[in-house]
Every structure is written in C-alpha cells, then in structure tokens.
Scaffold this motif. Structure first.
Motif, PDB file in Angstrom:
ATOM      1  N   GLY A  10       0.814  -1.199   0.000  1.00  0.00           N
ATOM      2  CA  GLY A  10       0.000   0.000   0.000  1.00  0.00           C
ATOM      3  C   GLY A  10       0.848   1.249   0.000  1.00  0.00           C
ATOM      4  N   TYR A  11       0.174   2.390   0.160  1.00  0.00           N
ATOM      5  CA  TYR A  11       0.834   3.683   0.068  1.00  0.00           C
ATOM      6  C   TYR A  11       0.490   4.524   1.300  1.00  0.00           C
ATOM      7  CZ  TYR A  11       1.453   2.083  -4.679  1.00  0.00           C
ATOM      8  OH  TYR A  11       1.799   1.330  -5.766  1.00  0.00           O
ATOM      9  N   TYR A  12       1.436   5.355   1.680  1.00  0.00           N
ATOM     10  CA  TYR A  12       1.337   6.122   2.909  1.00  0.00           C
ATOM     11  C   TYR A  12       1.485   7.617   2.592  1.00  0.00           C
ATOM     12  CZ  TYR A  12       2.408   1.501   4.758  1.00  0.00           C
ATOM     13  OH  TYR A  12       2.391   0.157   5.027  1.00  0.00           O
ATOM     14  N   LEU A  13       0.951   8.406   3.488  1.00  0.00           N
ATOM     15  CA  LEU A  13       0.999   9.860   3.374  1.00  0.00           C
ATOM     16  C   LEU A  13       1.219  10.409   4.774  1.00  0.00           C
ATOM     17  CD1 LEU A  13       0.216  12.487   1.592  1.00  0.00           C
ATOM     18  CD2 LEU A  13      -2.025  12.202   2.639  1.00  0.00           C
ATOM     19  N   ALA A  14       2.164  11.332   4.942  1.00  0.00           N
ATOM     20  CA  ALA A  14       2.413  11.834   6.294  1.00  0.00           C
ATOM     21  C   ALA A  14       3.104  13.179   6.264  1.00  0.00           C
ATOM     22  CB  ALA A  14       3.261  10.840   7.087  1.00  0.00           C
TER      23      ALA A  14
END
Length: 598
Positions: free
Chosen positions: A188-192
């Motif tokens: 999956g992909y993350y955003l922070a």
C-alpha cells in the motif's frame, strides 16, 4: 505544526497503521487526535487530549476490514483543544473528511461566505471551511477530485491537506508551504507530515513539492501539478532504522537523544575532515566567494546555533550576522546578489525560516540550508544544502540537532573562509569522545536536585558561550516550565542583577583562561556578592571554581569545541530538574517540534 497520516492499502489494517502513525507524530502536536476511515460510509472518531484518549474511545473491532483512512494529531492554532475542534473535520452530510496542517489565512471570509449560504459550522477551526467548500462543489455535480482541487484553489496561506470521501477508497492530498511526504510500501501507500509516521512500514519515499497534488489508492499513487498534469517523481530511500525513532529503553526521547550526541556528531563529521591535509570537504557546498555579508536566519534553538556560526565567521574576518527569521525583513535588511543567506532549521520546514530564505532567493542572494531532513523544503529550495546527519529527533526540545548544527556550522565557516587549522580539525574530532566523558561522569543530576525549587535560573557566558547560555535557558524554560534567562555575562550589571536572589542559581559558562574568561569571573563575583548560588560550567583552566557552589566539568575542550561540550551539561541539568518536577519532558505544554506556521 500538526501531524498528518494517511494509508491506502491492500491489507485490512488501516486502523493499526493510522494509530501507529499518530504515535510516531505526537511530537508535532498532542492537543487532540482523530481518524477517518472511508469505504461505503465515513467513520470519524476524534478526542481531545493525547493519543491514548482516542485509542480508549475507538471501537477498533468494528474497523478490522478497513483499508483506507487518514489521521491527525493537533497543535492548536484556531480554537482551544476540544473534541469538536479536533480533526478530521467533515461537511454537514458526512460525505468528506479533511485533515490539515498549516493556517488558512482567508478562512474568515470563506466562513462568512459559507455561513451566508446556510452552512452551519461546528468548530472554531480554520480547517472546517475545507470540507464545506468541497461539499458545495459536490452538490453541483462535480467529481470528487475536481471538487477537492477547486476547494484547494480557494485557500490562501500554508497547508498540507488530505481528504477522504464516502463511497471510495482514495485519498486526495495537496501541499503549500507545509510538509507532506509519500511512502511507497509493498502492500500500500502512505501519506504523512514526516517520515517517522510510517518508517516501520517502508523506507521508500516521495517528497511532494509546493503546488503538487497526490492521489493514493490501494493500487497506485499519482502525483500531479496544479493543472492536473502527471509529475515525474523520484523515490528516495531513508537511511534511518525504525529503532532510531524509538526510546531504546530510555524513559524519555530527550534523554536518549542527549546520549546519542557522540554518535550523531561522528556522523556529522564523517568524511568531511582530513587531518593529514588540514582540509574540510563539504561535498554539497562548493567554495563560495562571499563578497557581501553572510546572513544567518533561524528560530529557537537553531537561532542559537546561527549566533554561534556568525561569531565563527566574524572571528575569521567576515561580516556575518544572525537574524531571528521572524524579524528578517528584506525591505530593511540589505540583501542581494553579493549576499550569502544561511538558513538553519533542523526540520527544513520552519515557516519563518522558509519565508526568510524565499525572500533571499527573490533578492538574488546565494542560499544555503543547514538542516537535518533530506528532501525538506529548505533542502530543495536553497542553492546548496549542508546536512547535519543527526538522525531522527523526536523530543520536542532539541538536543542532538543543536550539537550537530554547531559542528556543521564550524565546518561551514572553515570552508567559506578557507581558514582551516589542524587544531580546529583535531578539536572537532575530539568532541564526540569529550561529550561521552560528560555523559559518563556528569554530576548534573545532583545539581538539579539541589536547585529544583529555585525561583528562577540564570545562564551567563561571553563570546562563543553566550549562545550556549541562551540555549541553556531555553531548555530550562521548555521542559521545566520554570523561569530561566540567558545573558551575555557583561550585561548582568545593566539590569538583570536586580533579579538575583539567594534562590536564583546562576550557571556561569567559563572556559579557557583568556581575558574573556577573566571578565566572566568578575561577573561571577558580582553574583556571589549578592548571595546567589553559582554553578560553574568550566574546563578548569581559570579559577572560577573558587567562587562556585557547584562545578560542572567541561573536560579537555578548547576553543571552538568547548561550547559544544559545555551545552551537554546544561541539557542534563534541565532534564533532571524537569524529571524531578514530573514534567511532560518529551511533549512540553503548548509546544510542538516542527513549527510550520508563522
């Protein structure tokens, strides 16, 4: 200054990812926390207080199959900490949930416009205008991504924004003058807002630039510009080990990071010093001919490091001055093509420092970023970047980044002036071992126990020790909540002596045995004559210990090395006073780590 986390994955573990991410971002804000999970419907939960309050209230078992969501931990700007002011914020039909870091400068006019259209607001925040704006565009039949883009286009100010919608597994995000980084995982992909939010899941990242948008789903991540054109991105690999962002058995991150300073400094110096040749090689900062003034811009602890750097240059015959970034005004401060402006910012995102650097860029000055974060705004926007290589620093009160900034600025001063001596190189080489000696032998804990009930704490120093005195006072303020002030030692007699009492310990930084040290001893005698206790922070080369009630030793350090080593003793005193008082050391009240608002 708030923390954002987002996840779109193929596994059904979004809630665990979001909570882990928020835990890794609490240094960015801990007034409240919340999450929004999106699928056929939106599920939003948020609570005032630290993350534990949200975790206690969250029915995790109900969301075991959710794979997409966003989370937020807040440092309050608009409106006090409360459940209703916590993020995420939604529209009145619960179709979209938004988290935001930054300040929306035109929020009042937008709020007035939306209120006149019949929309009722629940919170005091500037952020709530965003979901309502999006909702008005959705009501006109516009698709979700276009509605998000149009809402962002209406916003003035700084922002990192992420939104999720009911009925979709996609996260939409955008940034302007506020950090946002994407994580590329296997599932999956993350955003922070910052890498520690997802470092345990992936070390591959994409840094968003100002004006860019991102669309994340379980199957892909797409970055576009303001016009919707796909942007080619590069994936960078973070060198941190996930353990670097943990406490490693220490009671507090701050104590861990104080003890990490020898290793952090070795990393800062590695490959940059050549003792045989007597040279400094900063590979990312080529020799720069500074025909004009060199100006440093910085805030807080970084400003104290900048003062130290400016002093180094002045002592080498170069006109240099340190400015508080919030007071840096290009209209009244001469800056142009002959100037070199050095921005010192541990995060590389500090709003005031970035504003000053952008002003310098507009004026045609050469700009250098001295920062800890690869890919940060400062690193990307300046002409050159000098990384301090301190590794992740989680405690709000800066410790190891200050020491690494001092070392990096010493090397920078050497390279800019081509004034390098083998003595300077050897002194820098010795600093990590000298700090380790302090950590192994310091009696700071006993000093802290003696003076934990003091009315106030004064710190004095001259020359290179003056910025360290200011930094010592700042640490004491930040984590003990006690009154503390740092002074140039010679200024005591021009007013501050009126505040000295028998319950006001004075920490006197006295190293070497030159005229500066002798004058500071004179100031110590002035304090002693007024019955104030004196703590001498000294290398023993002067006789200041004769007039001191306690001594904190600065072993074997001379010249430019002594301020770096002496500061560690003051960090330890502040830590142990705060510990004795039961303060929230890693998360002091009203403060956050990365200050991304002006």
């Amino acid at each position: 200054m708030c923390g954002i986390i987002g996840y779109a994955g193929s596994d059904s573990d979004a809630i665990d990812v979001l909570l882990d991410g928020l835990s890794g971002l609490e240094y960015r804000g801990y007034d409240s926390a919340g999450v929004a999970l999106s699928n056929q419907t939106l599920h939003v939960h948020k609570r005032e207080g630290e993350l534990s309050a949200l975790e206690s209230a969250l029915p995790k078992s109900e969301y075991e199959n959710e794979s997409v969501g966003i989370g937020h931990t807040r440092w309050s700007t608009h409106g006090p900490p409360s459940d209703v002011n916590a993020h995420p914020h939604t529209d009145d039909q619960n179709r979209v949930a938004v988290v935001h870091n930054g300040i929306i400068e035109n929020y009042q006019s937008l709020r007035d416009e939306l209120t006149a259209a019949g929309i009722e607001f629940e919170s005091d925040t500037d952020t709530e205008v965003v979901p309502h704006l999006i909702s008005t565009y959705l009501a006109d039949g516009i698709d979700r991504e276009t509605a998000f883009r149009r809402a962002i286009d209406r916003i003035e100010g700084s922002y990192a924004v992420a939104a999720v919608f009911e009925g979709t597994n996609t996260i939409y995000a955008a940034r302007r003058n506020s950090p946002l980084v994407l994580g590329i995982g296997n599932d999956g992909y993350y955003l922070a807002s910052d890498v520690p939010a997802f470092i345990e899941y992936t070390d591959r990242v994409i840094y968003l630039d100002d004006g860019e948008f991102a669309r994340l789903s379980p199957s892909e991540v797409v970055v576009t510009d303001a016009d919707g054109t796909v942007v080619e991105t590069s994936i960078e690999t973070i060198s941190w080990d996930p353990e670097d962002a943990g406490k490693s058995g220490y009671d507090h991150y701050m104590l861990k990071e104080i003890n990490e300073q020898p290793d952090a400094l070795r990393k800062c110096l590695r490959g940059r010093l050549d003792e045989l040749e007597g040279t400094v090689d900063l590979e990312s900062v080529p020799p720069i001919q500074a025909s004009g003034a060199i100006q440093f811009v910085a805030c807080g602890t970084s400003y104290h490091a900048a003062m130290y750097g400016a002093r180094l240059l002045r002592d080498r015959g170069v006109s240099a001055q340190a400015f508080l970034a919030s007071e840096y005004d290009e209209e009244t401060i001469p800056v142009g093509g002959e100037s070199v402006v050095v921005g010192v910012t541990q995060s590389g995102e500090t709003a005031d420092t970035m504003r000053a650097l952008r002003a310098a860029n507009r004026a045609g000055a050469k700009t250098i970023a001295v920062t800890n974060v690869v890919g940060s705004s400062a690193a990307r926007e300046c002409d050159h970047v000098l990384y301090i290589r301190a590794g992740p620093e989680i405690g709000v009160a800066a410790t190891k980044t200050f020491a690494s900034q001092q070392a990096a600025l010493t090397m920078l001063a050497c390279q800019l002036t081509e004034n390098i001596s083998r003595e300077t190189i050897q002194a820098l080489r010795d600093v990590p071992d000298l700090i380790q000696t302090v950590l192994d032998t310091s009696n700071a804990r006993a000093v802290a126990e003696t003076y934990e009930d003091a009315d106030a704490y004064f710190f004095i120093g001259r020359g290179y020790q003056y910025p360290v005195a200011l930094e010592g006072a700042l640490k004491m303020k930040e984590i003990t909540y006690k009154h503390a002030e740092g002074f140039a030692a010679g200024e005591l007699k021009h007013g501050p002596l009126a505040l000295v009492t028998e319950n006001t310990p004075v920490f006197a930084l006295v190293t070497g045995d030159d005229e500066r040290a002798n004058k500071t001893i004179g100031n110590v005698k002035e304090v002693e004559a007024r019955d104030a206790p004196v703590v001498a922070v000294t290398d023993g080369r002067s006789e200041v210990e004769r007039y001191a009630d306690h001594v904190l030793e600065v072993p074997g350090a001379g010249g430019i090395a002594s301020p770096i080593v002496a500061n560690v003793q003051l960090q330890l005193v502040s830590y142990w006073v705060a510990n004795r008082l039961g303060r929230s050391i890693d998360k002091p009240r009203n403060l956050a780590k990365s200050v991304t608002v002006e």
